[in-house]
Design a protein around this motif. Structure first.
Motif, mmCIF file in Angstrom:
data_model
loop_
_atom_site.group_PDB
_atom_site.id
_atom_site.type_symbol
_atom_site.label_atom_id
_atom_site.label_comp_id
_atom_site.label_asym_id
_atom_site.label_seq_id
_atom_site.Cartn_x
_atom_site.Cartn_y
_atom_site.Cartn_z
ATOM 1 N N LYS A 1 0.718 -1.120 -0.001
ATOM 2 C CA LYS A 1 -0.068 0.151 0.095
ATOM 3 C C LYS A 1 0.735 1.282 -0.050
ATOM 4 O O LYS A 1 0.476 2.218 0.711
ATOM 5 N N GLU A 2 1.739 1.196 -0.833
ATOM 6 C CA GLU A 2 2.662 2.306 -1.084
ATOM 7 C C GLU A 2 1.976 3.611 -1.643
ATOM 8 O O GLU A 2 0.877 3.397 -2.423
ATOM 9 N N ILE A 3 2.487 4.625 -1.695
ATOM 10 C CA ILE A 3 1.862 5.869 -2.254
ATOM 11 C C ILE A 3 1.607 5.682 -3.620
ATOM 12 O O ILE A 3 0.622 6.282 -3.870
ATOM 13 N N ILE A 4 2.086 4.939 -4.492
ATOM 14 C CA ILE A 4 1.453 4.641 -5.845
ATOM 15 C C ILE A 4 -0.057 4.430 -5.968
ATOM 16 O O ILE A 4 -0.500 4.594 -6.788
ATOM 17 N N THR A 5 -0.275 3.722 -4.843
ATOM 18 C CA THR A 5 -1.858 3.194 -4.641
ATOM 19 C C THR A 5 -2.609 4.497 -4.867
ATOM 20 O O THR A 5 -3.676 4.568 -5.390
ATOM 21 N N GLU A 6 -2.123 5.695 -4.128
ATOM 22 C CA GLU A 6 -2.910 7.065 -4.337
ATOM 23 C C GLU A 6 -3.006 7.485 -5.872
ATOM 24 O O GLU A 6 -3.808 7.957 -6.274
ATOM 25 N N TRP A 7 -2.046 7.222 -6.398
ATOM 26 C CA TRP A 7 -1.827 7.590 -7.970
ATOM 27 C C TRP A 7 -2.859 6.983 -8.856
ATOM 28 O O TRP A 7 -3.434 7.466 -9.392
ATOM 29 N N MET A 8 -3.020 5.652 -8.457
ATOM 30 C CA MET A 8 -3.821 4.643 -9.184
ATOM 31 C C MET A 8 -5.251 5.060 -8.813
ATOM 32 O O MET A 8 -6.169 4.666 -9.846
ATOM 33 N N LYS A 9 -5.620 5.749 -8.013
ATOM 34 C CA LYS A 9 -7.053 6.111 -7.901
ATOM 35 C C LYS A 9 -7.485 7.255 -8.913
ATOM 36 O O LYS A 9 -8.836 7.319 -9.062
#
Length: 135
Positions: free
Chosen positions: A87-95
């Motif tokens: 659940k690294e910050i890349i998951t925020e980008w993916m939203k």
């Protein structure tokens, strides 16, 4: 004692990096693309958000891109899976933005791109159509 050598080194032909080929391709298709990976103190490369090399913009949409050669493809797929699992910050980008993996294969001394869309949003599917017709 210091040894100093004079003369120019032999020029070696260098292939373009996968990132350079990806930026060239996307620009030729009308995208604006910016490199967002940084160079660390010791010369090591650091990807934006742990995964993204470049960000492409077209028609108000953003696509995060990771570029590699085919022999590095599985390494990047595992890296992406690990970042998502943690659940690294890349998951925020993916939203809110797309994330694509672009890899290059060499056939008959020519480089050819292939794409894997890791995350996408309905309103950017028409952009991907533009890329899949590239030969």
């Amino acid at each position: 004692m210091m040894l100093i050598m004079f003369g120019s080194p032999k020029k070696q032909s260098r292939q373009k990096s996968s990132g350079a080929m990806t930026r060239e391709l996307f620009r030729s298709l009308g995208f604006r693309i910016e490199c967002v990976e940084s160079l660390g103190f010791h010369g090591n490369k650091k990807d934006f958000l742990g995964f993204i090399d470049d960000i492409a913009f077209c028609d108000g949409h953003m696509i995060g891109l990771q570029s590699c050669l085919q022999n590095d493809l599985e390494v990047h797929r595992r890296k992406f899976a690990d970042l998502v699992a943690k659940k690294e910050i890349i998951t925020e980008w993916m939203k809110c933005c797309d994330l694509w993996l672009v890899w290059w294969t060499e056939k008959e001394k020519k480089w050819h791109p292939q794409f894997e869309i890791l995350t996408t949003h309905k309103n950017t599917m028409n952009l991907s159509t533009k890329l899949f017709i590239v030969k």
